[in-house]
Motif scaffolding. Sequence first.
Motif, PDB file in Angstrom:
ATOM      1  N   GLY A 135       0.813  -1.222   0.000  1.00  0.00           N
ATOM      2  CA  GLY A 135       0.000   0.000   0.000  1.00  0.00           C
ATOM      3  C   GLY A 135       0.843   1.266   0.000  1.00  0.00           C
ATOM      4  N   ASP A 136       2.065   1.129   0.500  1.00  0.00           N
ATOM      5  CA  ASP A 136       3.000   2.261   0.454  1.00  0.00           C
ATOM      6  C   ASP A 136       4.406   1.775   0.752  1.00  0.00           C
ATOM      7  OD1 ASP A 136       3.101   3.915   3.668  1.00  0.00           O
ATOM      8  OD2 ASP A 136       2.663   1.815   3.229  1.00  0.00           O
ATOM      9  N   GLU A 137       5.358   2.641   0.428  1.00  0.00           N
ATOM     10  CA  GLU A 137       6.759   2.291   0.654  1.00  0.00           C
ATOM     11  C   GLU A 137       7.580   3.552   0.891  1.00  0.00           C
ATOM     12  OE1 GLU A 137       9.010  -1.196   0.641  1.00  0.00           O
ATOM     13  OE2 GLU A 137       9.077   0.608   1.902  1.00  0.00           O
ATOM     14  N   ARG A 138       8.578   3.417   1.696  1.00  0.00           N
ATOM     15  CA  ARG A 138       9.510   4.534   1.910  1.00  0.00           C
ATOM     16  C   ARG A 138      10.463   4.574   0.721  1.00  0.00           C
ATOM     17  NH1 ARG A 138       9.481   2.794   7.486  1.00  0.00           N
ATOM     18  NH2 ARG A 138       7.369   3.142   8.218  1.00  0.00           N
ATOM     19  N   HIS A 139      10.977   5.770   0.411  1.00  0.00           N
ATOM     20  CA  HIS A 139      11.843   5.915  -0.768  1.00  0.00           C
ATOM     21  C   HIS A 139      13.263   5.453  -0.433  1.00  0.00           C
ATOM     22  CE1 HIS A 139      13.631   8.573  -4.190  1.00  0.00           C
ATOM     23  NE2 HIS A 139      13.426   7.323  -4.569  1.00  0.00           N
ATOM     24  N   VAL A 140      13.389   4.146  -0.209  1.00  0.00           N
ATOM     25  CA  VAL A 140      14.668   3.551   0.156  1.00  0.00           C
ATOM     26  C   VAL A 140      14.815   2.195  -0.537  1.00  0.00           C
ATOM     27  CG1 VAL A 140      14.801   4.661   2.441  1.00  0.00           C
ATOM     28  CG2 VAL A 140      13.629   2.445   2.188  1.00  0.00           C
ATOM     29  N   PRO A 141      16.061   1.698  -0.678  1.00  0.00           N
ATOM     30  CA  PRO A 141      16.254   0.373  -1.295  1.00  0.00           C
ATOM     31  C   PRO A 141      15.680  -0.738  -0.411  1.00  0.00           C
ATOM     32  CG  PRO A 141      18.370   1.521  -1.002  1.00  0.00           C
ATOM     33  CD  PRO A 141      17.329   2.360  -0.340  1.00  0.00           C
TER      34      PRO A 141
ATOM     35  N   LEU B 244      14.635   3.203  -6.888  1.00  0.00           N
ATOM     36  CA  LEU B 244      14.849   4.100  -8.020  1.00  0.00           C
ATOM     37  C   LEU B 244      15.146   5.508  -7.503  1.00  0.00           C
ATOM     38  CD1 LEU B 244      12.011   3.024 -10.507  1.00  0.00           C
ATOM     39  CD2 LEU B 244      14.453   2.441 -10.596  1.00  0.00           C
ATOM     40  N   PRO B 245      16.117   6.186  -8.078  1.00  0.00           N
ATOM     41  CA  PRO B 245      16.488   7.524  -7.561  1.00  0.00           C
ATOM     42  C   PRO B 245      15.296   8.491  -7.574  1.00  0.00           C
ATOM     43  CG  PRO B 245      17.992   6.790  -9.300  1.00  0.00           C
ATOM     44  CD  PRO B 245      16.907   5.778  -9.226  1.00  0.00           C
ATOM     45  N   ASP B 246      14.430   8.374  -8.599  1.00  0.00           N
ATOM     46  CA  ASP B 246      13.279   9.268  -8.728  1.00  0.00           C
ATOM     47  C   ASP B 246      12.026   8.586  -8.182  1.00  0.00           C
ATOM     48  OD1 ASP B 246      11.581  10.872 -11.595  1.00  0.00           O
ATOM     49  OD2 ASP B 246      11.147  10.789  -9.441  1.00  0.00           O
ATOM     50  N   ALA B 247      11.525   9.085  -7.060  1.00  0.00           N
ATOM     51  CA  ALA B 247      10.348   8.459  -6.429  1.00  0.00           C
ATOM     52  C   ALA B 247       9.147   8.496  -7.361  1.00  0.00           C
ATOM     53  CB  ALA B 247      10.017   9.182  -5.123  1.00  0.00           C
ATOM     54  N   ASN B 248       9.055   9.555  -8.181  1.00  0.00           N
ATOM     55  CA  ASN B 248       7.935   9.625  -9.133  1.00  0.00           C
ATOM     56  C   ASN B 248       7.991   8.476 -10.121  1.00  0.00           C
ATOM     57  OD1 ASN B 248       6.452  12.085  -8.438  1.00  0.00           O
ATOM     58  ND2 ASN B 248       8.483  13.004  -8.716  1.00  0.00           N
ATOM     59  N   GLN B 249       9.201   8.120 -10.549  1.00  0.00           N
ATOM     60  CA  GLN B 249       9.345   7.000 -11.484  1.00  0.00           C
ATOM     61  C   GLN B 249       8.906   5.696 -10.822  1.00  0.00           C
ATOM     62  OE1 GLN B 249      10.006   7.351 -14.777  1.00  0.00           O
ATOM     63  NE2 GLN B 249       9.173   5.236 -14.652  1.00  0.00           N
ATOM     64  N   ALA B 250       9.266   5.519  -9.556  1.00  0.00           N
ATOM     65  CA  ALA B 250       8.846   4.310  -8.817  1.00  0.00           C
ATOM     66  C   ALA B 250       7.328   4.254  -8.728  1.00  0.00           C
ATOM     67  CB  ALA B 250       9.460   4.324  -7.422  1.00  0.00           C
TER      68      ALA B 250
END
Length: 252
Positions: free
Chosen positions: A73-79, A112-118
């Motif tokens: 449902g969601d994710e932090r912008h991390v690997p 991915l470096p760009d959260a929008n792309q993810a």
Amino acid sequence: MSSESRHIYPDADALAKGAALDLMRLAQRSVAENGIFTLALAGGSTPRKLYGVLASEPAFRDFPWSKTHLFFGDERHVPPSHIDSNYLMVSSTLLASGLVPAANVHRIRAELPDANQAAVDYDVELHTFFTSPQRFNHCPRFDVILLGMGADGHTASLFPGTKGLEETERWVIANRVEKFKSSRITFTFPVLNAARTVCLLVAGADKADMLYEVLVANRNSTAYPIQRVQPLDGTKVWLLDRAAAARLPKSL
Ligand code: 6PG
């Protein structure tokens, strides 16, 4: 037609067990009806116990994992190797059992470096997976979406005062959260409210004030993001432990 119910368990262990039983019942129902069960997982710390119970307790050996597709449902912008990763939490609990086929796990590529792309990638993955028969109100119709609640009334990564609260078209967005100086990749309200069942898993004394606020003091408002979770044709189930429900009137 939508409905709302609340179940209060004595403690976090009983909550995890009760939630696991509910999930297995809903999974078996969906597989019997449609041959598949689609489940969106919550992040944070509260569901960790639930995922552990599902992965390890004999009572859940009959969970139809081979017919179950897991989403986030969601994710932090991390690997995925990062300590803050919801995927890491799930892979070290639920997926550690090896019961869920790898092809059935739909991870958010938050490395991915760009959260929008993810977010765009995951939006495309949902559009590909949920073909029109599995859509409701132009959105994917999950069998179950698991959600938590923050002490500030946020859910998924839809935080108070963020732009993501107003999204009405996209299914997945990168939502900038100033207090974290970072973006979170998250489902939007249209997706949450298209689900058949939304299970809100809330535990611990630190949630008691906000639960009182959203279920009693400010009951008919949508001031808090969690209050905007209102399935259009589905069920909203609050699964609480006694500590979180401490301020709720018995009559509620
Ligand atoms: C996340 C979650 C978030 C969580 C709440 C509650 O990625 O953090 O999706 O919405 O459910 O913050 O978190 P706790 O369970 O840790 O209290």
